[in-house]
Design a protein around this motif. Sequence first.
Motif, PDB file in Angstrom:
ATOM      1  N   PHE A 139       0.857  -1.189   0.000  1.00  0.00           N
ATOM      2  CA  PHE A 139       0.000   0.000   0.000  1.00  0.00           C
ATOM      3  C   PHE A 139       0.891   1.235   0.000  1.00  0.00           C
ATOM      4  O   PHE A 139       1.693   1.434   0.905  1.00  0.00           O
ATOM      5  CB  PHE A 139      -0.924   0.014   1.215  1.00  0.00           C
ATOM      6  CG  PHE A 139      -1.682   1.312   1.379  1.00  0.00           C
ATOM      7  CD1 PHE A 139      -2.429   1.831   0.334  1.00  0.00           C
ATOM      8  CD2 PHE A 139      -1.642   2.018   2.571  1.00  0.00           C
ATOM      9  CE1 PHE A 139      -3.123   3.028   0.470  1.00  0.00           C
ATOM     10  CE2 PHE A 139      -2.335   3.210   2.723  1.00  0.00           C
ATOM     11  CZ  PHE A 139      -3.084   3.720   1.675  1.00  0.00           C
ATOM     12  N   GLU A 140       0.749   2.048  -1.040  1.00  0.00           N
ATOM     13  CA  GLU A 140       1.530   3.270  -1.157  1.00  0.00           C
ATOM     14  C   GLU A 140       0.588   4.442  -1.443  1.00  0.00           C
ATOM     15  O   GLU A 140      -0.359   4.317  -2.216  1.00  0.00           O
ATOM     16  CB  GLU A 140       2.564   3.152  -2.284  1.00  0.00           C
ATOM     17  CG  GLU A 140       3.634   2.107  -2.033  1.00  0.00           C
ATOM     18  CD  GLU A 140       4.667   2.065  -3.137  1.00  0.00           C
ATOM     19  OE1 GLU A 140       4.544   2.873  -4.088  1.00  0.00           O
ATOM     20  OE2 GLU A 140       5.584   1.236  -3.062  1.00  0.00           O
ATOM     21  N   SER A 141       0.874   5.549  -0.793  1.00  0.00           N
ATOM     22  CA  SER A 141       0.090   6.769  -1.049  1.00  0.00           C
ATOM     23  C   SER A 141       1.046   7.946  -1.159  1.00  0.00           C
ATOM     24  O   SER A 141       1.977   8.077  -0.367  1.00  0.00           O
ATOM     25  CB  SER A 141      -0.923   7.018   0.070  1.00  0.00           C
ATOM     26  OG  SER A 141      -0.269   7.219   1.299  1.00  0.00           O
ATOM     27  N   LYS A 142       0.807   8.751  -2.142  1.00  0.00           N
ATOM     28  CA  LYS A 142       1.626   9.939  -2.371  1.00  0.00           C
ATOM     29  C   LYS A 142       0.708  11.112  -2.663  1.00  0.00           C
ATOM     30  O   LYS A 142      -0.014  11.122  -3.666  1.00  0.00           O
ATOM     31  CB  LYS A 142       2.587   9.704  -3.545  1.00  0.00           C
ATOM     32  CG  LYS A 142       3.539  10.868  -3.788  1.00  0.00           C
ATOM     33  CD  LYS A 142       4.473  10.571  -4.958  1.00  0.00           C
ATOM     34  CE  LYS A 142       5.405  11.747  -5.210  1.00  0.00           C
ATOM     35  NZ  LYS A 142       6.307  11.478  -6.365  1.00  0.00           N
ATOM     36  N   ILE A 178      -2.028  -1.690  -3.784  1.00  0.00           N
ATOM     37  CA  ILE A 178      -2.865  -0.487  -3.728  1.00  0.00           C
ATOM     38  C   ILE A 178      -1.979   0.739  -3.858  1.00  0.00           C
ATOM     39  O   ILE A 178      -0.980   0.865  -3.136  1.00  0.00           O
ATOM     40  CB  ILE A 178      -3.651  -0.413  -2.405  1.00  0.00           C
ATOM     41  CG1 ILE A 178      -4.454  -1.687  -2.192  1.00  0.00           C
ATOM     42  CG2 ILE A 178      -4.555   0.813  -2.381  1.00  0.00           C
ATOM     43  CD1 ILE A 178      -4.892  -1.886  -0.761  1.00  0.00           C
ATOM     44  N   ASP A 179      -2.313   1.611  -4.765  1.00  0.00           N
ATOM     45  CA  ASP A 179      -1.526   2.828  -4.982  1.00  0.00           C
ATOM     46  C   ASP A 179      -2.486   4.017  -5.105  1.00  0.00           C
ATOM     47  O   ASP A 179      -3.391   4.001  -5.941  1.00  0.00           O
ATOM     48  CB  ASP A 179      -0.675   2.696  -6.236  1.00  0.00           C
ATOM     49  CG  ASP A 179       0.241   3.890  -6.424  1.00  0.00           C
ATOM     50  OD1 ASP A 179       1.162   4.077  -5.608  1.00  0.00           O
ATOM     51  OD2 ASP A 179       0.034   4.654  -7.387  1.00  0.00           O
ATOM     52  N   ILE A 180      -2.275   5.013  -4.259  1.00  0.00           N
ATOM     53  CA  ILE A 180      -3.105   6.220  -4.277  1.00  0.00           C
ATOM     54  C   ILE A 180      -2.196   7.429  -4.435  1.00  0.00           C
ATOM     55  O   ILE A 180      -1.266   7.622  -3.643  1.00  0.00           O
ATOM     56  CB  ILE A 180      -3.943   6.369  -2.993  1.00  0.00           C
ATOM     57  CG1 ILE A 180      -4.897   5.185  -2.833  1.00  0.00           C
ATOM     58  CG2 ILE A 180      -4.738   7.679  -3.014  1.00  0.00           C
ATOM     59  CD1 ILE A 180      -5.690   5.207  -1.536  1.00  0.00           C
ATOM     60  N   THR A 181      -2.448   8.227  -5.456  1.00  0.00           N
ATOM     61  CA  THR A 181      -1.695   9.460  -5.655  1.00  0.00           C
ATOM     62  C   THR A 181      -2.662  10.625  -5.818  1.00  0.00           C
ATOM     63  O   THR A 181      -3.755  10.467  -6.373  1.00  0.00           O
ATOM     64  CB  THR A 181      -0.794   9.383  -6.902  1.00  0.00           C
ATOM     65  OG1 THR A 181      -1.623   9.187  -8.064  1.00  0.00           O
ATOM     66  CG2 THR A 181       0.193   8.233  -6.790  1.00  0.00           C
ATOM     67  N   VAL A 182      -2.243  11.776  -5.322  1.00  0.00           N
ATOM     68  CA  VAL A 182      -3.029  13.002  -5.472  1.00  0.00           C
ATOM     69  C   VAL A 182      -2.083  14.110  -5.915  1.00  0.00           C
ATOM     70  O   VAL A 182      -1.123  14.430  -5.206  1.00  0.00           O
ATOM     71  CB  VAL A 182      -3.736  13.409  -4.169  1.00  0.00           C
ATOM     72  CG1 VAL A 182      -4.532  14.696  -4.387  1.00  0.00           C
ATOM     73  CG2 VAL A 182      -4.655  12.297  -3.683  1.00  0.00           C
TER      74      VAL A 182
END
Length: 246
Positions: A139-142, A178-182
């Motif tokens: 799980f990565e979020s940036k 899971i990868d979330i970027t904004v």
Amino acid sequence: MFAKCHLYQNSHQRSYAYQLASVLGTLVCILSPIIVFKFYRIHRKQTDAALLFNQMQLNSLKGQLNPHFLFNTFNTLYGISLEFPDRTPDLIMKVSQLMRYQLESNSKQCVSLEDELEFINSYVQLEKERVGYRCDITFESKVDKDYTYKISPMLLIAFIENAFKHGTCAIENCFVKIDITVENGLLKLHVTNSIPKKNDVISTKIGLKNTIERLNLIYGKDYKLDINDDKETYVVDLEIQLKKFL
């Protein structure tokens, strides 16, 4: 004399025409704002009714989603307790935190993106406790430096739940990524999970169906959702433009 009479008639007629034009002009000036205001009230009433109906639909969908999430979470906790009974008390505390967030956010139209990401991270950590020893979970979020974005609560969790439900039911070669970027307010969610050759999981797909309906109500056509299933991997790509807290 006749010329004078003719001139008098023309002047008299012009006077009537001028008076009629003045009366019509006055009526237009008086009635125009009334008509415009009346149409505005009708349009506003229709808009308010549509917004109320949409909010009622959203509340109904939330009400259906919450029991679904509760069921899946307690099912996860049950699975962990069977494998690692000594860790059950700590996990119950983690589950209670998830439940608290769910209850507190249920009455809100929007929550901060930071809170939502923390909630997702806690859920992923819970799943790692359950199947992390036999499944590759990442799980990565940036997010760009501005964390003042807002999002509808529990809007993304159904896609993540679905990945764990189907991607971890096999013993070998299973994975959930899971990868979330904004960036500049554009949120991109990319979820990939393995699909076992033999899948005995029974799914009602209530969570996914409700989430898609929520996306339609909140964003209309202003979002992108692509779901691909090639019988080996299941891929979800979602893009939504977030707004900032004022």
